[in-house]
Write an enzyme that holds these catalytic residues in place. Structure first.
Site, mmCIF file in Angstrom:
data_model
loop_
_atom_site.group_PDB
_atom_site.id
_atom_site.type_symbol
_atom_site.label_atom_id
_atom_site.label_comp_id
_atom_site.label_asym_id
_atom_site.label_seq_id
_atom_site.Cartn_x
_atom_site.Cartn_y
_atom_site.Cartn_z
ATOM 1 N N HIS A 108 -17.087 -34.620 54.244
ATOM 2 C CA HIS A 108 -15.869 -34.189 53.544
ATOM 3 C C HIS A 108 -15.579 -35.121 52.385
ATOM 4 O O HIS A 108 -15.827 -36.318 52.453
ATOM 5 C CB HIS A 108 -14.675 -34.114 54.499
ATOM 6 N N GLU A 111 -14.490 -41.202 60.102
ATOM 7 C CA GLU A 111 -13.880 -40.837 61.386
ATOM 8 C C GLU A 111 -14.319 -39.455 61.851
ATOM 9 O O GLU A 111 -14.526 -39.239 63.044
ATOM 10 C CB GLU A 111 -12.347 -40.883 61.273
ATOM 11 N N VAL A 112 -14.410 -38.521 60.925
ATOM 12 C CA VAL A 112 -14.821 -37.162 61.279
ATOM 13 C C VAL A 112 -16.233 -36.943 60.740
ATOM 14 O O VAL A 112 -16.456 -37.015 59.530
ATOM 15 C CB VAL A 112 -13.844 -36.117 60.702
ATOM 16 N N ASN A 164 -16.238 -41.199 52.818
ATOM 17 C CA ASN A 164 -16.553 -42.263 53.770
ATOM 18 C C ASN A 164 -17.811 -41.868 54.534
ATOM 19 O O ASN A 164 -17.924 -40.724 54.999
ATOM 20 C CB ASN A 164 -15.389 -42.470 54.737
ATOM 21 N N HIS A 224 -12.573 -36.568 50.109
ATOM 22 C CA HIS A 224 -11.130 -36.757 49.960
ATOM 23 C C HIS A 224 -10.778 -36.720 48.475
ATOM 24 O O HIS A 224 -11.450 -37.367 47.657
ATOM 25 C CB HIS A 224 -10.694 -38.139 50.461
ATOM 26 N N ASP A 227 -5.050 -32.856 54.040
ATOM 27 C CA ASP A 227 -5.267 -33.829 55.112
ATOM 28 C C ASP A 227 -4.042 -33.851 56.019
ATOM 29 O O ASP A 227 -2.895 -33.830 55.565
ATOM 30 C CB ASP A 227 -5.516 -35.217 54.525
ATOM 31 N N ILE A 228 -4.273 -33.914 57.324
ATOM 32 C CA ILE A 228 -3.173 -33.877 58.295
ATOM 33 C C ILE A 228 -2.340 -35.149 58.242
ATOM 34 O O ILE A 228 -1.170 -35.159 58.637
ATOM 35 C CB ILE A 228 -3.739 -33.633 59.726
HETATM 36 P P1 5GP Z 1 -12.698 -39.963 57.325
HETATM 37 O O1 5GP Z 1 -12.172 -41.306 57.768
HETATM 38 O O2 5GP Z 1 -13.662 -39.373 58.310
HETATM 39 O O3 5GP Z 1 -13.216 -39.992 55.914
HETATM 40 O O4 5GP Z 1 -11.423 -39.055 57.223
HETATM 41 C C1 5GP Z 1 -11.100 -38.056 58.132
HETATM 42 C C2 5GP Z 1 -9.794 -37.451 57.661
HETATM 43 O O5 5GP Z 1 -9.580 -36.243 58.345
HETATM 44 C C3 5GP Z 1 -8.573 -38.339 57.899
HETATM 45 O O6 5GP Z 1 -7.920 -38.597 56.658
HETATM 46 C C4 5GP Z 1 -7.710 -37.513 58.845
HETATM 47 O O7 5GP Z 1 -6.323 -37.640 58.582
HETATM 48 C C5 5GP Z 1 -8.218 -36.109 58.614
HETATM 49 N N1 5GP Z 1 -8.119 -35.248 59.794
HETATM 50 C C6 5GP Z 1 -8.546 -35.532 61.041
HETATM 51 N N2 5GP Z 1 -8.315 -34.507 61.865
HETATM 52 C C7 5GP Z 1 -7.733 -33.532 61.109
HETATM 53 C C8 5GP Z 1 -7.254 -32.212 61.414
HETATM 54 O O8 5GP Z 1 -7.315 -31.729 62.543
HETATM 55 N N3 5GP Z 1 -6.730 -31.513 60.390
HETATM 56 C C9 5GP Z 1 -6.643 -32.017 59.123
HETATM 57 N N4 5GP Z 1 -6.096 -31.232 58.182
HETATM 58 N N5 5GP Z 1 -7.083 -33.247 58.804
HETATM 59 C C10 5GP Z 1 -7.615 -34.000 59.787
#
Ligand code: 5GP
Ligand code: ZN
Length: 115
Positions: free
Chosen positions: A99, A94-95, A86, A101, A30-31
């Site tokens: 995915h 968010e994405v 999520n 985690h 994760d970034i």
């Molecule tokens: P969500 O809230 O959708 O479950 O989590 C999305 C996750 O993707 C976040 O923890 C965020 O830090 C990670 N993320 C978003 N953009 C990028 C990216 O460009 N590269 C990587 N490695 N992680 C990302």
């Protein structure tokens, strides 16, 4: 899905610190890690969220989850970890590319949700 950031990572168009990759599954750090170990495991197939999963994804999600379990064991999570998916607005996704985690490290993690 050229506008999907995780599809673009899977296609090699955006760099990521990859942990594992095969024909169906990709894992990368994760970034913005929120634990000493924080990586994501995705199907390469664009599935927007867990809400869109169906019977056609049984084998694929088996691959995603068993890959997550193996990588957790191999990356310092032998004493346990947290697995989060999520989903949607309420889940604060968010994405919108499904995915998983994996969160862990040497210390016990904070409580899952604050009341
Ligand atoms: P969500 O809230 O959708 O479950 O989590 C999305 C996750 O993707 C976040 O923890 C965020 O830090 C990670 N993320 C978003 N953009 C990028 C990216 O460009 N590269 C990587 N490695 N992680 C990302
Ligand atoms: Zn995608």
């Amino acid at each position: 899905m050229s506008d999907c950031i995780f599809c673009r990572i899977a296609a090699g168009e955006i760099p990521a610190k990859k942990l594992y990759e095969d024909e169906h599954v990709l894992a990368f750090h994760d970034i913005n890690p929120v634990a000493p170990v924080h990586f994501l495991v995705i199907p390469k197939l664009h599935v927007p969220s867990m809400g869109e999963l169906g019977a056609e994804h049984v084998e694929l999600m088996g691959r995603v989850m068993t890959t997550a379990a193996r990588l957790a064991r191999e990356n310092g999570c032998g004493e346990g970890y947290r697995t989060i998916i999520n989903t949607g607005r309420v889940g604060r996704q968010e994405v919108y590319h499904l995915h998983v985690h994996i969160l862990g490290g040497p210390e016990v993690l904070p409580a899952m949700l604050k009341r």
